[in-house]
Design a protein around this motif. Structure first.
Motif, short mmCIF file in Angstrom:
data_model
loop_
_atom_site.label_atom_id
_atom_site.label_comp_id
_atom_site.label_asym_id
_atom_site.label_seq_id
_atom_site.Cartn_x
_atom_site.Cartn_y
_atom_site.Cartn_z
N SER A 220 0.81 -1.21 0.00
CA SER A 220 0.00 0.00 0.00
C SER A 220 0.85 1.27 0.00
O SER A 220 0.37 2.35 -0.36
CB SER A 220 -0.93 0.01 1.22
N ILE A 221 2.13 1.15 0.41
CA ILE A 221 3.03 2.29 0.37
C ILE A 221 3.17 2.80 -1.06
O ILE A 221 3.09 4.01 -1.33
CB ILE A 221 4.41 1.92 0.93
N TRP A 222 3.39 1.88 -2.00
CA TRP A 222 3.57 2.28 -3.40
C TRP A 222 2.28 2.83 -3.99
O TRP A 222 2.31 3.78 -4.77
CB TRP A 222 4.07 1.08 -4.21
N THR A 223 1.15 2.24 -3.59
CA THR A 223 -0.14 2.79 -4.04
C THR A 223 -0.33 4.19 -3.49
O THR A 223 -0.79 5.09 -4.20
CB THR A 223 -1.29 1.88 -3.57
N GLY A 224 0.03 4.39 -2.21
CA GLY A 224 -0.09 5.71 -1.61
C GLY A 224 0.81 6.73 -2.28
O GLY A 224 0.43 7.88 -2.48
N TYR A 225 2.03 6.31 -2.64
CA TYR A 225 2.94 7.21 -3.36
C TYR A 225 2.33 7.65 -4.69
O TYR A 225 2.36 8.83 -5.05
CB TYR A 225 4.28 6.50 -3.61
N GLY A 226 1.78 6.69 -5.42
CA GLY A 226 1.17 7.03 -6.71
C GLY A 226 -0.01 7.96 -6.54
O GLY A 226 -0.16 8.93 -7.30
N VAL B 45 -17.65 12.65 -3.16
CA VAL B 45 -17.18 11.80 -2.07
C VAL B 45 -16.52 10.55 -2.65
O VAL B 45 -17.02 9.95 -3.60
CB VAL B 45 -18.33 11.42 -1.13
N ASN B 46 -15.40 10.16 -2.06
CA ASN B 46 -14.62 8.99 -2.48
C ASN B 46 -14.06 9.15 -3.90
O ASN B 46 -13.89 8.17 -4.62
CB ASN B 46 -15.46 7.72 -2.40
N THR B 47 -13.76 10.41 -4.28
CA THR B 47 -13.10 10.67 -5.56
C THR B 47 -11.93 11.62 -5.34
O THR B 47 -11.83 12.27 -4.29
CB THR B 47 -14.06 11.31 -6.58
N MET B 48 -11.06 11.69 -6.32
CA MET B 48 -9.91 12.60 -6.24
C MET B 48 -10.35 14.05 -6.12
O MET B 48 -9.69 14.86 -5.47
CB MET B 48 -9.04 12.43 -7.49
N ALA C 114 -9.61 2.35 0.45
CA ALA C 114 -8.19 2.38 0.85
C ALA C 114 -7.26 2.46 -0.35
O ALA C 114 -6.13 2.93 -0.22
CB ALA C 114 -7.87 1.13 1.69
N GLU C 115 -7.71 2.00 -1.52
CA GLU C 115 -6.89 2.06 -2.72
C GLU C 115 -6.66 3.50 -3.19
O GLU C 115 -5.78 3.75 -4.00
CB GLU C 115 -7.53 1.25 -3.84
N LYS C 116 -7.46 4.43 -2.69
CA LYS C 116 -7.35 5.83 -3.09
C LYS C 116 -6.65 6.68 -2.03
O LYS C 116 -6.51 7.89 -2.21
CB LYS C 116 -8.74 6.41 -3.39
N TYR C 117 -6.22 6.06 -0.94
CA TYR C 117 -5.60 6.81 0.13
C TYR C 117 -4.27 7.42 -0.33
O TYR C 117 -3.49 6.75 -1.01
CB TYR C 117 -5.33 5.92 1.34
#
Length: 304
Positions: free
Chosen positions: A74-80, A142-145, A226-229
């Motif tokens: 999830s670190i790499w997902t968070g970085y992206g 909500v729940n979007t960028m 969580a994939e968008k965190y």
């Protein structure tokens, strides 16, 4: 031999210089020590850090903290996600801030003092968290960028700073000459004003970029997936889980106490690694933009 003129330094000047150097050195130590300590603690034996034996340079070097952090996908997902939010958010910030500031700097804008007053009011009064959430929800963000980048699209303080730059650093003769040549306001802004405003654009990009990179509260409120965190929220979860794991336990005996103590030490090691990981990109980018603070408003000034 050419004669070299020397300037006599008085006793008061020496005292003043000594005070200045002392103040600069003290300020440097106060700023640099926490950074060096965090970096050293992130690669030092947590036992030595906890006992106070490591106070500046690393001791008992270990990279277990970084290994544990980067093993989490999830670190790499968070970085992206953070990179995406930072780039898109900063672009939107500049797209809103620069035209608004330039318009407010023009004396021929009718009602500019009224608009400026309305902007300033928002610096003192806000709608509150609940109304803001309801607004974002009604807009379907909500729940979007967009829930991360749109509500913070402009900073009134930054608009004021940019407006002051345009008023003091862009010669009005350039605007008048462009208008005489038949240039529209849009072409004037894009072709003349923006190229002369690179210092303030770089500074605003740095301010907004750092704010977007470090932002986590909006994501915590508006994002459910969580994939968008963003990175900051992912690191916060890792840190909280590490601390909870370190505090968890049942009946305390010698072996259990030793295991809990080891978990607490690992949690501290991970904490320092998390801090370095979160701040390293900004520290790496800042030196390339810092020169614009030195050039400042001299670029684009009237020559002759």
């Amino acid at each position: 031999m050419p004669m070299m003129s020397t300037m006599k330094v008085s006793g008061r000047d020496k005292i003043f210089l000594a005070f200045n150097y002392s103040f600069v050195i003290l300020a440097f130590v106060l700023v640099a020590y926490p950074v060096i300590y965090m970096l050293s603690a992130s690669i030092s034996d947590p036992k030595l850090v906890g006992s106070g034996e490591m106070w500046l340079l690393p001791k008992g070097i270990t990279f277990e903290g970084y290994e544990r952090v980067f093993q989490n996908k999830s670190i790499w997902t968070g970085y992206g996600n953070t990179l995406l939010y930072t780039v898109v958010g900063t672009a939107i910030n500049l797209f809103v801030t620069l035209p608004a500031a330039y318009a407010l700097s023009r004396k021929d804008l009718s009602g500019r003092h009224f608009f400026m007053g309305m902007f300033i009011v928002t610096m003192f009064f806000g709608g509150g968290l609940v109304p803001s959430y309801l607004l974002v929800k009604e807009l379907g963000m909500v729940n979007t960028m967009w829930a991360i980048v749109i509500p913070s699209a402009a900073s009134i303080w930054n608009i004021i700073v940019c407006r002051t730059f345009f008023q003091t650093s862009i010669p009005k003769e350039l605007q008048e000459a462009a208008q005489i040549d038949g240039s529209s306001n849009l072409r004037l802004f894009v072709s003349i004003i923006l190229p002369l405003s690179m210092p303030i654009i770089a500074v605003m990009a740095l301010f907004y970029g750092v704010g977007n990179w470090n932002s986590y509260f909006s994501a915590m409120i508006y994002l459910n997936d969580a994939e968008k965190y963003p990175l900051q929220l992912v690191l916060r979860q890792i840190l909280v889980l590490q601390e909870m794991s370190a505090m968890a336990g049942g009946t305390i005996d010698a072996s259990t106490a030793s295991a809990l103590n080891n978990k607490a030490e690992i949690a501290a090691l991970v904490k320092y690694a998390v801090i370095i990981i979160a701040t390293a990109p900004i520290i790496a980018i800042y030196p390339f933009l810092q020169r614009y603070f030195v050039q400042g408003v001299m670029i684009g000034s009237v020559k002759g």
